[in-house]
Write a protein that holds these residues in place. Structure first.
Motif, PDB file in Angstrom:
ATOM      1  N   ALA A 101       0.822  -1.209   0.000  1.00 53.97           N
ATOM      2  CA  ALA A 101       0.000   0.000   0.000  1.00 53.97           C
ATOM      3  C   ALA A 101       0.856   1.259   0.000  1.00 53.97           C
ATOM      4  N   ASP A 102       1.977   1.250   0.728  1.00 52.77           N
ATOM      5  CA  ASP A 102       2.828   2.442   0.780  1.00 52.77           C
ATOM      6  C   ASP A 102       3.395   2.779  -0.599  1.00 52.77           C
ATOM      7  N   THR A 103       3.818   1.755  -1.344  1.00 55.91           N
ATOM      8  CA  THR A 103       4.344   1.990  -2.690  1.00 55.91           C
ATOM      9  C   THR A 103       3.265   2.558  -3.595  1.00 55.91           C
ATOM     10  N   LEU A 104       2.071   1.993  -3.529  1.00 54.45           N
ATOM     11  CA  LEU A 104       0.968   2.441  -4.367  1.00 54.45           C
ATOM     12  C   LEU A 104       0.539   3.871  -4.027  1.00 54.45           C
ATOM     13  N   LEU A 105       0.656   4.224  -2.768  1.00 48.30           N
ATOM     14  CA  LEU A 105       0.238   5.562  -2.333  1.00 48.30           C
ATOM     15  C   LEU A 105       1.349   6.595  -2.464  1.00 48.30           C
ATOM     16  N   GLY A 106       2.546   6.139  -2.859  1.00 48.16           N
ATOM     17  CA  GLY A 106       3.694   7.041  -2.900  1.00 48.16           C
ATOM     18  C   GLY A 106       3.514   8.232  -3.818  1.00 48.16           C
ATOM     19  N   GLY A 107       2.781   8.058  -4.912  1.00 48.47           N
ATOM     20  CA  GLY A 107       2.543   9.162  -5.843  1.00 48.47           C
ATOM     21  C   GLY A 107       1.335   9.996  -5.492  1.00 48.47           C
ATOM     22  N   GLU A 108       0.755   9.756  -4.322  1.00 52.75           N
ATOM     23  CA  GLU A 108      -0.403  10.498  -3.813  1.00 52.75           C
ATOM     24  C   GLU A 108      -1.590  10.475  -4.780  1.00 52.75           C
ATOM     25  N   PRO A 109      -2.022   9.278  -5.191  1.00 56.85           N
ATOM     26  CA  PRO A 109      -3.219   9.210  -6.051  1.00 56.85           C
ATOM     27  C   PRO A 109      -4.460   9.624  -5.270  1.00 56.85           C
ATOM     28  N   ASP A 110      -5.419  10.189  -5.979  1.00 52.89           N
ATOM     29  CA  ASP A 110      -6.697  10.479  -5.317  1.00 52.89           C
ATOM     30  C   ASP A 110      -7.803   9.541  -5.795  1.00 52.89           C
ATOM     31  N   LEU A 111      -7.435   8.555  -6.628  1.00 53.20           N
ATOM     32  CA  LEU A 111      -8.352   7.503  -7.046  1.00 53.20           C
ATOM     33  C   LEU A 111      -7.531   6.338  -7.581  1.00 53.20           C
ATOM     34  N   VAL A 112      -7.944   5.113  -7.242  1.00 52.20           N
ATOM     35  CA  VAL A 112      -7.338   3.908  -7.807  1.00 52.20           C
ATOM     36  C   VAL A 112      -8.400   3.189  -8.619  1.00 52.20           C
ATOM     37  N   VAL A 113      -8.057   2.807  -9.852  1.00 54.87           N
ATOM     38  CA  VAL A 113      -8.981   2.058 -10.711  1.00 54.87           C
ATOM     39  C   VAL A 113      -8.368   0.690 -10.968  1.00 54.87           C
ATOM     40  N   ALA A 114      -9.063  -0.348 -10.542  1.00 56.65           N
ATOM     41  CA  ALA A 114      -8.591  -1.718 -10.687  1.00 56.65           C
ATOM     42  C   ALA A 114      -9.611  -2.517 -11.477  1.00 56.65           C
ATOM     43  N   VAL A 115      -9.232  -3.745 -11.845  1.00 56.73           N
ATOM     44  CA  VAL A 115     -10.168  -4.621 -12.549  1.00 56.73           C
ATOM     45  C   VAL A 115     -10.366  -5.897 -11.747  1.00 56.73           C
ATOM     46  N   SER A 116     -11.452  -6.588 -12.085  1.00 59.11           N
ATOM     47  CA  SER A 116     -11.767  -7.861 -11.452  1.00 59.11           C
ATOM     48  C   SER A 116     -12.224  -8.823 -12.536  1.00 59.11           C
ATOM     49  N   TYR A 117     -11.985 -10.122 -12.299  1.00 58.53           N
ATOM     50  CA  TYR A 117     -12.482 -11.141 -13.219  1.00 58.53           C
ATOM     51  C   TYR A 117     -13.659 -11.890 -12.615  1.00 58.53           C
ATOM     52  N   GLY A 118     -14.371 -11.206 -11.748  1.00 59.87           N
ATOM     53  CA  GLY A 118     -15.552 -11.784 -11.132  1.00 59.87           C
ATOM     54  C   GLY A 118     -15.403 -11.884  -9.626  1.00 59.87           C
ATOM     55  N   GLY A 119     -16.507 -11.785  -8.932  1.00 64.73           N
ATOM     56  CA  GLY A 119     -16.506 -11.910  -7.485  1.00 64.73           C
ATOM     57  C   GLY A 119     -16.007 -10.685  -6.754  1.00 64.73           C
ATOM     58  N   GLY A 120     -15.651  -9.626  -7.485  1.00 64.58           N
ATOM     59  CA  GLY A 120     -15.211  -8.389  -6.857  1.00 64.58           C
ATOM     60  C   GLY A 120     -13.786  -8.381  -6.375  1.00 64.58           C
ATOM     61  N   GLN A 121     -13.058  -9.491  -6.547  1.00 62.81           N
ATOM     62  CA  GLN A 121     -11.676  -9.540  -6.077  1.00 62.81           C
ATOM     63  C   GLN A 121     -10.787  -8.721  -6.993  1.00 62.81           C
ATOM     64  N   VAL A 122      -9.963  -7.861  -6.402  1.00 64.03           N
ATOM     65  CA  VAL A 122      -9.079  -6.995  -7.177  1.00 64.03           C
ATOM     66  C   VAL A 122      -7.982  -7.828  -7.832  1.00 64.03           C
ATOM     67  N   TYR A 123      -7.881  -7.725  -9.155  1.00 65.49           N
ATOM     68  CA  TYR A 123      -6.859  -8.466  -9.878  1.00 65.49           C
ATOM     69  C   TYR A 123      -5.506  -7.782  -9.731  1.00 65.49           C
ATOM     70  N   ALA A 124      -4.457  -8.565  -9.626  1.00 68.09           N
ATOM     71  CA  ALA A 124      -3.047  -8.132  -9.631  1.00 68.09           C
ATOM     72  C   ALA A 124      -2.548  -7.594  -8.296  1.00 68.09           C
ATOM     73  N   LEU A 125      -3.417  -7.450  -7.308  1.00 68.72           N
ATOM     74  CA  LEU A 125      -2.970  -7.008  -5.987  1.00 68.72           C
ATOM     75  C   LEU A 125      -3.338  -8.054  -4.943  1.00 68.72           C
ATOM     76  N   ALA A 126      -2.466  -8.232  -3.964  1.00 77.67           N
ATOM     77  CA  ALA A 126      -2.791  -9.129  -2.856  1.00 77.67           C
ATOM     78  C   ALA A 126      -4.017  -8.581  -2.120  1.00 77.67           C
ATOM     79  N   PRO A 127      -4.923  -9.449  -1.663  1.00 77.03           N
ATOM     80  CA  PRO A 127      -6.133  -8.971  -0.977  1.00 77.03           C
ATOM     81  C   PRO A 127      -5.837  -8.028   0.182  1.00 77.03           C
TER      82      PRO A 127
END
Length: 294
Positions: free
Chosen positions: A81-107
């Motif tokens: 989370a610290d790495t992802l927040l390092g650029g100070e995003p104000d929105l994250v857009v992710a994808v899922s392949y069903g079930g709402g689980q975020v793809y490519a990131l650990a839960p």
């Protein structure tokens, strides 16, 4: 005093992301970032998956996104989370392949991320049609201030009409979609499981179904089995995790396929925007027209 909500968006999990102002620093999964750009919104940064974006984003998935102006923060297991927040995003857009689980990131990473910044998750899985996925990205882009890509929409309709017309006659070319997996094997796509391939089928493209067996989205087979399908056109996975076609030049079975078929580059994680989709349909139409002319 309660924070005033100026922007909100309900994602495909049914969760409402809110902010006191319209987000301008969007951190997106590669496919999502490229799709937002196709809809007129440029992300500030992107993250990828261990599958095919370990050190740099896979060029097959970035579309026309200007990578020199979009930061890349890393992929999958290397991210916290610290790495992802390092650029100070104000929105994250992710994808899922069903079930709402975020793809490519650990839960756990996704959970910590959502505690600090609004997160929108859009479903790109086989349960959705390509049109549904594209419209959800379009709605998100509009909420972020993008205008509808009029020219791209017009190009898409033209490409659809052209492909439909080419496929309307008898003797349609046989089309096989595959992902090379080395000298011995290939993964044959089950067309009904891929939203963009279902679009081709709806427009009249004769997509060949591999044999029944294990594998929901792919049937893993030897190159001899692939050649036995007698494709006139091959949609070949060009993502970084697929074996490059140049590496298969010494494989006699692939060489036989390549001699007989037209090969079209295919990205199974497509940019779900009108301009990118139109370009793909045009490539398929070129191949269909060329195969029919033989």
């Amino acid at each position: 005093m309660r924070e005033r909500i100026v922007w909100e968006f309900t994602d495909d999990r049914g969760q409402v992301a809110t902010a006191a102002r319209r987000p301008t620093r969007v951190l997106a999964y590669v496919q999502a970032g490229a799709t937002l750009w196709d809809h007129g919104t440029r992300p500030a940064a992107m993250f990828g998956s261990d599958h095919d974006d370990p050190t740099v984003p896979d060029a097959a998935k970035t579309g026309s996104l200007p990578m020199d102006t979009v930061a890349y923060v890393g992929a999958g297991s290397s991210l916290d989370a610290d790495t992802l927040l390092g650029g100070e995003p104000d929105l994250v857009v992710a994808v899922s392949y069903g079930g709402g689980q975020v793809y490519a990131l650990a839960p756990e990473t996704a959970k910590h991320l959502e505690e600090h910044v609004p997160v929108v998750v859009l479903d790109v899985g086989r349960a959705r049609s390509f049109a549904q996925v594209a419209e959800r990205f379009a709605a998100l882009a509009r909420s972020l201030g993008a205008e509808a890509p009029t020219m791209g929409t017009r190009d898409l309709e033209t490409a659809r009409d052209r492909l439909r017309t080419l496929c309307a006659g008898a003797g349609r070319p046989r089309v096989v979609a595959l992902s090379p997996a080395g000298q011995e094997r290939t993964h044959l796509a089950r067309p009904r499981m891929w939203p963009e391939l279902r679009v081709l089928a709806e427009l009249g493209v004769d997509l060949v179904e591999p044999a029944d067996g294990p594998g929901a989205s792919w049937s893993t087979a030897g190159w001899g089995e692939a050649a036995a399908l007698r494709p006139d056109i091959v949609l070949a996975d060009i993502r970084a995790n697929a074996t490059p076609l140049d590496d298969l030049r010494t494989n006699p079975e692939w060489a036989a396929i390549e001699r007989a078929a037209r090969v079209v580059p295919w990205n199974p994680e497509p940019v779900c925007g009108p301009r990118a989709h139109a370009r793909f349909l045009d490539l398929v139409a070129d191949a269909v027209g060329g195969a029919a002319a033989r």
